[in-house]
Design a protein around this motif. Structure first.
Motif, short mmCIF file in Angstrom:
data_model
loop_
_atom_site.label_atom_id
_atom_site.label_comp_id
_atom_site.label_asym_id
_atom_site.label_seq_id
_atom_site.Cartn_x
_atom_site.Cartn_y
_atom_site.Cartn_z
N ASP A 35 0.13 3.09 8.03
CA ASP A 35 -0.93 2.65 7.11
C ASP A 35 -0.39 1.91 5.89
OD1 ASP A 35 -2.78 3.78 8.80
OD2 ASP A 35 -3.07 5.58 7.59
N PHE A 36 0.90 2.07 5.62
CA PHE A 36 1.51 1.45 4.44
C PHE A 36 2.34 0.21 4.81
CE2 PHE A 36 1.06 6.02 3.48
CZ PHE A 36 0.24 5.95 2.37
N ASP A 37 2.23 -0.29 6.03
CA ASP A 37 2.96 -1.48 6.49
C ASP A 37 4.47 -1.39 6.28
OD1 ASP A 37 0.53 -2.70 7.21
OD2 ASP A 37 0.27 -3.51 5.20
N THR A 62 -0.81 1.53 -2.91
CA THR A 62 -1.68 1.37 -4.07
C THR A 62 -2.20 2.72 -4.57
OG1 THR A 62 -3.55 0.94 -2.61
CG2 THR A 62 -2.40 -0.98 -3.50
N ASP A 63 -2.20 3.72 -3.70
CA ASP A 63 -2.61 5.07 -4.07
C ASP A 63 -1.37 5.96 -4.06
OD1 ASP A 63 -3.55 7.70 -4.21
OD2 ASP A 63 -5.37 7.24 -3.04
N TYR A 64 -0.74 6.09 -5.23
CA TYR A 64 0.53 6.80 -5.32
C TYR A 64 0.38 8.29 -5.01
CZ TYR A 64 2.32 2.48 -7.19
OH TYR A 64 2.65 1.16 -7.34
N LYS A 65 -0.75 8.87 -5.40
CA LYS A 65 -0.97 10.29 -5.14
C LYS A 65 -1.04 10.55 -3.63
CE LYS A 65 -1.14 14.17 -7.07
NZ LYS A 65 0.17 14.63 -7.49
N ASP A 113 2.06 -6.71 -1.26
CA ASP A 113 2.27 -6.82 0.19
C ASP A 113 3.77 -6.81 0.47
OD1 ASP A 113 -0.43 -7.00 0.77
OD2 ASP A 113 -0.45 -9.19 0.77
N VAL A 114 4.17 -6.15 1.56
CA VAL A 114 5.60 -5.99 1.83
C VAL A 114 6.34 -7.31 1.97
CG1 VAL A 114 5.53 -3.64 2.75
CG2 VAL A 114 5.12 -5.56 4.27
N LYS A 115 5.70 -8.31 2.55
CA LYS A 115 6.40 -9.59 2.75
C LYS A 115 6.47 -10.42 1.47
CE LYS A 115 5.74 -9.97 7.66
NZ LYS A 115 5.13 -10.73 8.75
N LYS A 116 5.94 -9.91 0.38
CA LYS A 116 6.07 -10.56 -0.92
C LYS A 116 6.97 -9.76 -1.87
CE LYS A 116 1.80 -13.08 -0.55
NZ LYS A 116 0.50 -13.40 -1.10
N ALA A 119 12.61 -7.01 -2.08
CA ALA A 119 13.55 -6.48 -1.08
C ALA A 119 13.42 -7.24 0.24
CB ALA A 119 13.31 -4.98 -0.86
N TYR A 120 12.20 -7.52 0.64
CA TYR A 120 11.97 -8.26 1.88
C TYR A 120 12.44 -9.72 1.72
CZ TYR A 120 9.74 -10.34 5.94
OH TYR A 120 9.51 -11.02 7.10
N LEU A 121 12.04 -10.36 0.61
CA LEU A 121 12.41 -11.76 0.38
C LEU A 121 13.93 -11.91 0.33
CD1 LEU A 121 9.72 -12.74 -2.25
CD2 LEU A 121 9.74 -13.30 0.19
N HIS A 122 14.60 -10.99 -0.37
CA HIS A 122 16.06 -11.04 -0.45
C HIS A 122 16.67 -10.94 0.95
CE1 HIS A 122 16.02 -9.51 -4.87
NE2 HIS A 122 15.92 -10.82 -4.81
#
Length: 179
Positions: A35-37, A62-65, A113-116, A119-122
């Protein structure tokens, strides 16, 4: 070019990558946190890991809890489990770390978003650099063994100056590796 959306490429990599593939699958982390990609980032996917390199899995949170509750429920019993919320460049993030078999896992939650995420971009930029200049791989690993973080090691080898994390993003945009 390697696609990092799944971890299937690890099955065909180095021994450490193969072990990482089996360990991640055994733990079930990619499915548990779907659910968190989740995307595996860092040095192990690139084959530039050194002793002690961890498995960094980045996610959109987005929902840290909710995220904290879920990772505590799933992995709270794992060795050296810890979770903390912090801030990176003014953005709240959450990290959960633990040991599972021979690996330290870091689960990194960020609202982007993970692809932005950087860590992903690097990783995408570093992968493109290694594909174009495979001769620098050994030098990168040597610098990492000397204690360099990955981005500063790449910048040193490429002769790039400035904040290595920002400079690498700028390099990737200039070379049209990323948008």
């Amino acid at each position: 070019m390697t696609t990092f959306e799944t971890i299937d490429y690890l099955k065909f990599g180095s021994e450490k990558q193969k072990v990482a593939f089996h360990t991640i699958n055994e733990l079930g982390v990619m499915e548990d946190l779907l659910d968190f990609d989740p995307i595996l980032c860092g040095t192990i996917p690139l084959g530039i890991d050194v002793d002690g390199s961890d498995l960094d899995i980045i996610m959109k949170v987005t929902d840290y809890k909710l995220f904290e509750t879920k990772v505590k429920q799933l992995y709270g019993m794992e060795e050296e489990f810890r979770v903390k919320q912090t801030s990176i460049r003014g953005v709240p993030v959450m990290k959960a770390n633990f040991l599972y078999h021979t690996f330290e896992f870091e689960l990194f939650g960020h609202p982007q978003d993970v692809k932005k995420q950087n860590a992903y971009l690097h990783m995408v930029i570093e992968n493109a650099i290694l594909k174009k200049h495979p001769e620098i791989k050994k030098e990168i690993i040597k610098l990492k063994e000397l204690g360099y973080k990955t981005e500063p090691a790449f910048c040193k080898v490429l002769g790039l100056t400035g904040d290595p994390f920002e400079t690498l993003i700028a390099y990737g945009k200039h070379k049209e590796i990323i948008n």
